[in-house]
Design a protein around this motif. Sequence first.
Motif, short mmCIF file in Angstrom:
data_model
loop_
_atom_site.label_atom_id
_atom_site.label_comp_id
_atom_site.label_asym_id
_atom_site.label_seq_id
_atom_site.Cartn_x
_atom_site.Cartn_y
_atom_site.Cartn_z
N MET A 134 17.59 33.40 51.05
CA MET A 134 16.80 32.37 50.40
C MET A 134 15.45 32.27 51.09
SD MET A 134 17.59 28.53 49.26
CE MET A 134 18.78 29.27 48.22
N LYS A 135 14.42 32.10 50.28
CA LYS A 135 13.06 32.01 50.80
C LYS A 135 12.40 30.76 50.22
CE LYS A 135 9.24 35.18 51.52
NZ LYS A 135 8.73 36.52 51.20
N ILE A 136 11.90 29.91 51.13
CA ILE A 136 11.33 28.63 50.72
C ILE A 136 9.93 28.49 51.31
CG2 ILE A 136 11.59 26.11 50.85
CD1 ILE A 136 14.65 26.66 50.97
N LEU A 137 8.99 28.10 50.45
CA LEU A 137 7.61 27.87 50.86
C LEU A 137 7.38 26.37 50.97
CD1 LEU A 137 4.72 28.93 51.39
CD2 LEU A 137 4.35 28.82 48.93
N ILE A 138 6.91 25.93 52.13
CA ILE A 138 6.54 24.52 52.31
C ILE A 138 5.03 24.49 52.48
CG2 ILE A 138 6.74 22.44 53.73
CD1 ILE A 138 9.54 23.41 54.55
N SER A 139 4.37 23.81 51.56
CA SER A 139 2.92 23.70 51.57
C SER A 139 2.53 22.31 52.03
CB SER A 139 2.38 23.98 50.16
OG SER A 139 0.99 23.85 50.14
N ASP A 140 2.19 22.21 53.31
CA ASP A 140 1.85 20.90 53.89
C ASP A 140 0.98 21.10 55.12
OD1 ASP A 140 1.93 18.22 55.00
OD2 ASP A 140 3.69 17.92 53.74
N ASP A 141 -0.11 20.35 55.19
CA ASP A 141 -1.03 20.47 56.32
C ASP A 141 -0.61 19.61 57.51
OD1 ASP A 141 -1.70 18.29 54.57
OD2 ASP A 141 -3.47 17.98 55.81
N ASP A 142 0.35 18.73 57.34
CA ASP A 142 0.83 17.83 58.40
C ASP A 142 1.99 18.51 59.14
OD1 ASP A 142 2.48 15.85 59.73
OD2 ASP A 142 1.37 14.31 58.65
N THR A 143 1.75 18.88 60.39
CA THR A 143 2.75 19.62 61.17
C THR A 143 4.04 18.85 61.35
OG1 THR A 143 1.01 20.82 62.33
CG2 THR A 143 3.18 20.79 63.38
N GLN A 144 3.95 17.56 61.62
CA GLN A 144 5.17 16.75 61.82
C GLN A 144 6.00 16.70 60.53
OE1 GLN A 144 4.45 12.71 63.06
NE2 GLN A 144 6.59 12.38 63.59
N LYS A 145 5.35 16.48 59.44
CA LYS A 145 6.05 16.45 58.15
C LYS A 145 6.68 17.81 57.84
CE LYS A 145 5.16 15.46 53.31
NZ LYS A 145 4.11 15.24 52.33
N PHE A 146 5.92 18.88 58.08
CA PHE A 146 6.45 20.22 57.87
C PHE A 146 7.72 20.44 58.70
CE2 PHE A 146 6.81 24.45 59.77
CZ PHE A 146 7.18 25.18 58.65
N GLU A 147 7.70 20.06 59.97
CA GLU A 147 8.85 20.27 60.85
C GLU A 147 10.08 19.49 60.35
OE1 GLU A 147 9.30 22.45 63.22
OE2 GLU A 147 7.23 23.17 63.21
N ILE A 148 9.88 18.29 59.87
CA ILE A 148 10.99 17.50 59.33
C ILE A 148 11.57 18.19 58.10
CG2 ILE A 148 11.58 15.33 58.17
CD1 ILE A 148 9.55 13.99 60.16
N LEU A 149 10.70 18.62 57.19
CA LEU A 149 11.17 19.30 55.98
C LEU A 149 11.86 20.62 56.34
CD1 LEU A 149 8.11 18.65 53.65
CD2 LEU A 149 10.41 17.67 53.43
N LYS A 150 11.29 21.36 57.26
CA LYS A 150 11.89 22.62 57.69
C LYS A 150 13.28 22.38 58.28
CE LYS A 150 11.28 26.42 60.92
NZ LYS A 150 10.51 26.89 62.07
N ASP A 151 13.43 21.35 59.11
CA ASP A 151 14.74 21.04 59.70
C ASP A 151 15.78 20.74 58.62
OD1 ASP A 151 13.74 21.43 62.25
OD2 ASP A 151 13.55 19.29 62.71
N ILE A 152 15.38 20.00 57.60
CA ILE A 152 16.30 19.70 56.51
C ILE A 152 16.68 20.98 55.77
CG2 ILE A 152 16.54 18.55 54.26
CD1 ILE A 152 14.78 16.27 55.42
N VAL A 153 15.70 21.81 55.48
CA VAL A 153 15.96 23.07 54.77
C VAL A 153 16.92 23.94 55.58
CG1 VAL A 153 14.91 25.25 54.03
CG2 VAL A 153 13.83 23.08 53.42
N ILE A 154 16.67 24.09 56.87
CA ILE A 154 17.52 24.93 57.72
C ILE A 154 18.92 24.33 57.85
CG2 ILE A 154 17.82 25.84 60.07
CD1 ILE A 154 15.70 27.31 58.32
N ASN A 155 19.01 23.01 57.85
CA ASN A 155 20.32 22.36 57.87
C ASN A 155 21.10 22.69 56.60
OD1 ASN A 155 22.35 20.48 58.90
ND2 ASN A 155 21.65 19.14 57.25
#
Length: 129
Positions: free
Chosen positions: A1-22
């Motif tokens: 699976m490949k997911i693109l997260i388009s966000d300039d806010d690093t903290q928000k990106f990391e939270i979204l990435k953690d959810i995706v990886i979970n």
Amino acid sequence: MKILISDDDTQKFEILKDIVINLFPKAEVIRTVCAKDTIIELCNNNDFDFVIQDMFLPINKNERVDIKGGLYTLNQMKFRNINTKVCICSSDYISYSFMEVANFKHIPFINFASSFLYDDLVEFFGLEN
């Protein structure tokens, strides 16, 4: 699976990435920080399963954040017939009103500031709670 997260806010990106990886431990998560890079990434690598898109995003790198960034991405995806499943993940409902005015109300809107963020992403990905 490949997911693109388009966000300039690093903290928000990391939270979204953690959810995706979970949810998808083997997922490949790619990040873009401006609207044009998002479209370039989607055009060059059209094998993304999902896009999580911020609405307030600069159009080009090193520009100020603007509502036009998210709308630019949605319009370019439509114009270029990019059919990757996309949702808007933003911290306020003003983003949704901009989506409505631009005729993108059919695209899922997820409120990043909501206590239901995780559940809303689960629903977006088509998973059962």
